[in-house]
Design a protein around this motif. Structure first.
Motif, short mmCIF file in Angstrom:
data_model
loop_
_atom_site.label_atom_id
_atom_site.label_comp_id
_atom_site.label_asym_id
_atom_site.label_seq_id
_atom_site.Cartn_x
_atom_site.Cartn_y
_atom_site.Cartn_z
N ALA A 93 0.83 -1.20 0.00
CA ALA A 93 0.00 0.00 0.00
C ALA A 93 0.86 1.25 0.00
O ALA A 93 1.87 1.32 0.70
CB ALA A 93 -0.92 0.00 1.22
N GLU A 94 0.46 2.26 -0.78
CA GLU A 94 1.26 3.48 -0.84
C GLU A 94 0.69 4.61 -0.01
O GLU A 94 1.30 5.67 0.08
CB GLU A 94 1.43 3.94 -2.28
N GLY A 95 -0.46 4.39 0.62
CA GLY A 95 -1.00 5.45 1.45
C GLY A 95 -2.36 5.09 2.01
O GLY A 95 -2.85 3.97 1.88
N PHE A 96 -2.98 6.05 2.68
CA PHE A 96 -4.30 5.88 3.29
C PHE A 96 -5.12 7.12 2.98
O PHE A 96 -4.59 8.18 2.67
CB PHE A 96 -4.19 5.67 4.80
N ILE A 97 -6.44 6.99 3.07
CA ILE A 97 -7.33 8.09 2.70
C ILE A 97 -7.00 9.34 3.51
O ILE A 97 -6.75 9.27 4.72
CB ILE A 97 -8.81 7.70 2.86
N ALA A 98 -6.99 10.47 2.83
CA ALA A 98 -6.50 11.71 3.43
C ALA A 98 -7.29 12.14 4.66
O ALA A 98 -6.73 12.75 5.57
CB ALA A 98 -6.51 12.82 2.38
N ARG A 99 -8.57 11.82 4.71
CA ARG A 99 -9.40 12.29 5.82
C ARG A 99 -9.44 11.31 6.99
O ARG A 99 -10.22 11.50 7.93
CB ARG A 99 -10.81 12.57 5.31
N SER A 100 -8.61 10.29 6.95
CA SER A 100 -8.58 9.33 8.06
C SER A 100 -8.26 10.03 9.37
O SER A 100 -7.36 10.87 9.45
CB SER A 100 -7.53 8.25 7.79
N GLU A 101 -8.98 9.69 10.40
CA GLU A 101 -8.66 10.15 11.75
C GLU A 101 -7.92 9.07 12.54
O GLU A 101 -7.10 9.37 13.41
CB GLU A 101 -9.94 10.55 12.48
N ALA A 102 -8.19 7.81 12.20
CA ALA A 102 -7.61 6.70 12.95
C ALA A 102 -6.11 6.60 12.75
O ALA A 102 -5.37 6.34 13.71
CB ALA A 102 -8.30 5.39 12.55
N VAL A 103 -5.65 6.75 11.51
CA VAL A 103 -4.21 6.61 11.25
C VAL A 103 -3.41 7.72 11.92
O VAL A 103 -2.41 7.44 12.60
CB VAL A 103 -3.92 6.52 9.74
N PRO A 104 -3.79 8.99 11.77
CA PRO A 104 -3.03 10.03 12.48
C PRO A 104 -3.05 9.86 14.00
O PRO A 104 -2.06 10.15 14.67
CB PRO A 104 -3.74 11.33 12.05
N ALA A 105 -4.17 9.37 14.54
CA ALA A 105 -4.23 9.15 15.99
C ALA A 105 -3.23 8.07 16.41
O ALA A 105 -2.53 8.21 17.42
CB ALA A 105 -5.64 8.75 16.40
N LEU A 106 -3.14 7.01 15.63
CA LEU A 106 -2.17 5.97 15.92
C LEU A 106 -0.75 6.51 15.78
O LEU A 106 0.11 6.23 16.62
CB LEU A 106 -2.39 4.78 14.98
N ALA A 107 -0.52 7.28 14.72
CA ALA A 107 0.80 7.87 14.53
C ALA A 107 1.18 8.75 15.71
O ALA A 107 2.35 8.77 16.15
CB ALA A 107 0.82 8.68 13.23
N GLY A 108 0.22 9.48 16.24
CA GLY A 108 0.48 10.31 17.42
C GLY A 108 0.88 9.48 18.62
O GLY A 108 1.81 9.83 19.36
N ALA A 109 0.19 8.35 18.81
CA ALA A 109 0.53 7.48 19.94
C ALA A 109 1.92 6.89 19.80
O ALA A 109 2.59 6.59 20.80
CB ALA A 109 -0.50 6.35 20.04
#
Length: 396
Positions: A93-109
């Motif tokens: 996979a080369e990316g995730f949908i731009a409006r995702s909230e779950a991925v940025p939240a995980l990245a923050g953790a």
């Protein structure tokens, strides 16, 4: 898991009832009447792709005794990035949908939210067999049948500075820190059975893993094979195969300005299953060394081609396919071929209904499903599914 092992699965069927003498502190919440041998929960995760790594990370952080078992020699599943000589090459996979909230939240953790990057451009093209034309926003994704909500079309994707595997690499590092989890790669699970007080995974190497709860984070076929009768609805779950070829050229070798994310190929002109091409170095920054460009070609292969063509043959096919669309001088300097056989889940209402049927059969057993094979295609869906499974495992 053999069919016999779970043929009677139902609410609480995999766990023995708590003996009358069991202390209250050992009883679980809910109406299952089950109990653990110790206060620390033993959580086993089968599958070390993104979803499995997330569940392991969350439960280890909560203090559970976690064992993560992966049949492949590496963690990450379809998140697989190769970094070599200044190139950042996605095999999966080369990316995730731009409006995702779950991925940025995980990245923050994980402390890597600052490494999230977006597309450099939203412009895309279509090839009609004769020439490229610019497409309307979202038209390319709709044309390729990407399974994203309609309101996501045209919004593009996001990724990480070092590629998508930065996410799973960071998860793996977090699990390794301080020995917070027992991570086993090249370890295939052969069966899952009930034992007094919990569950037992048997491994191909003769090893065993005892657990109070098991999260299955494999593909649907793997889950069906392991779970037997309770998961018979998952047999034959639709999947797709894919081959991608990334090609590197000197910038001067391609006349086109590459001023877009790439192009899709119209139906009727998809020779050899060639469906699309990403202008990788235009779509995301810092994906190639100065003076070079990288392009990624996507194929929907015939089964015979997937099995019989070697890397050289796929590279030649990719170069010829690209030359039908763009003026290219000379051969590619480097090429990377990625094969994904029956690896891409197809999310449909019928499949979602089958997953619900299986989850109802497993209710109360301590066995649960996580990942995009069950709860929606794409990285965002995989993360949300894994977070939900981790929370359920913690509530047992």
């Amino acid at each position: 898991m053999s069919g016999a092992a779970l043929s009677a699965v139902g609410r609480g069927a995999l766990y023995p009832a708590a003996p009358a003498s069991a202390p209250d502190a050992c009883r679980l919440s809910g109406d299952r009447g089950s109990w653990y041998r110790s206060a620390m929960r033993r959580i086993a995760i089968v599958g070390g792709g993104l979803a499995g790594c997330i569940v392991a990370f969350r439960r280890a952080a909560a203090g559970d005794q976690v064992t993560l078992v992966e049949a492949a020699p590496r963690l990450g599943g379809q998140l697989w990035t190769e970094r070599a000589s200044g190139f950042v090459v996605e095999h999966g996979a080369e990316g995730f949908i731009a409006r995702s909230e779950a991925v940025p939240a995980l990245a923050g953790a994980l402390g890597i939210a600052g490494d999230l990057v977006g597309q450099e451009t939203q412009r895309s093209f279509g090839f009609d067999g004769a020439a490229l034309r610019e497409l309307a926003p979202g038209e390319a994704a709709a044309f390729l049948g990407f399974q994203v909500p309609r309101d996501e079309l045209g919004r593009g994707i996001r990724t990480f500075r070092l590629g998508m595997a930065q996410l799973t690499d960071t998860l793996a590092a977090a699990l390794a820190a301080g020995g917070r989890a027992d991570v086993r790669v090249s370890a295939a699970v052969t069966s899952l059975a009930r034992e007094a007080g919990g569950l037992r995974l048997s491994l191909a190497d003769g090893g065993e893993v005892a657990a109070d709860a098991v999260v299955i984070a494999t593909g649907a076929a793997g889950a069906a094979a392991l779970l037997g009768e309770p998961a018979r609805a998952l047999h034959g779950a639709e999947t797709l195969s894919s081959v991608t070829v990334s090609l590197a050229y000197p910038r001067a070798a391609i006349e086109h300005p590459l001023d877009g994310t790439g192009f899709v190929v119209a139906a009727g002109h998809q020779a050899h299953g060639f469906r699309a091409c990403t202008f990788t170095t235009s779509k995301f920054a810092a994906r190639a060394p100065a003076g070079h460009v990288a392009l990624r070609l996507f194929f929907r292969p015939e089964p015979g081609d997937l099995e019989q063509l070697d890397d050289a043959a796929w590279t030649a096919r990719a170069e010829a396919s690209l030359a039908r669309v763009l003026s290219v001088r000379g051969a590619a300097e480097r090429a990377w071929v990625s094969r994904w056989s029956s690896a891409l889940p197809v999310s449909t209402p019928a499949h979602a209904a089958r997953v619900r049927e299986v989850e109802q059969a497993l209710a109360g057993s301590g066995v649960m499903l996580a990942g995009s094979a069950f709860h929606g295609s794409g990285i965002d869906a995989a993360v949300r599914s894994a977070e939900a499974a981790a929370e359920r495992a913690g509530a047992l």
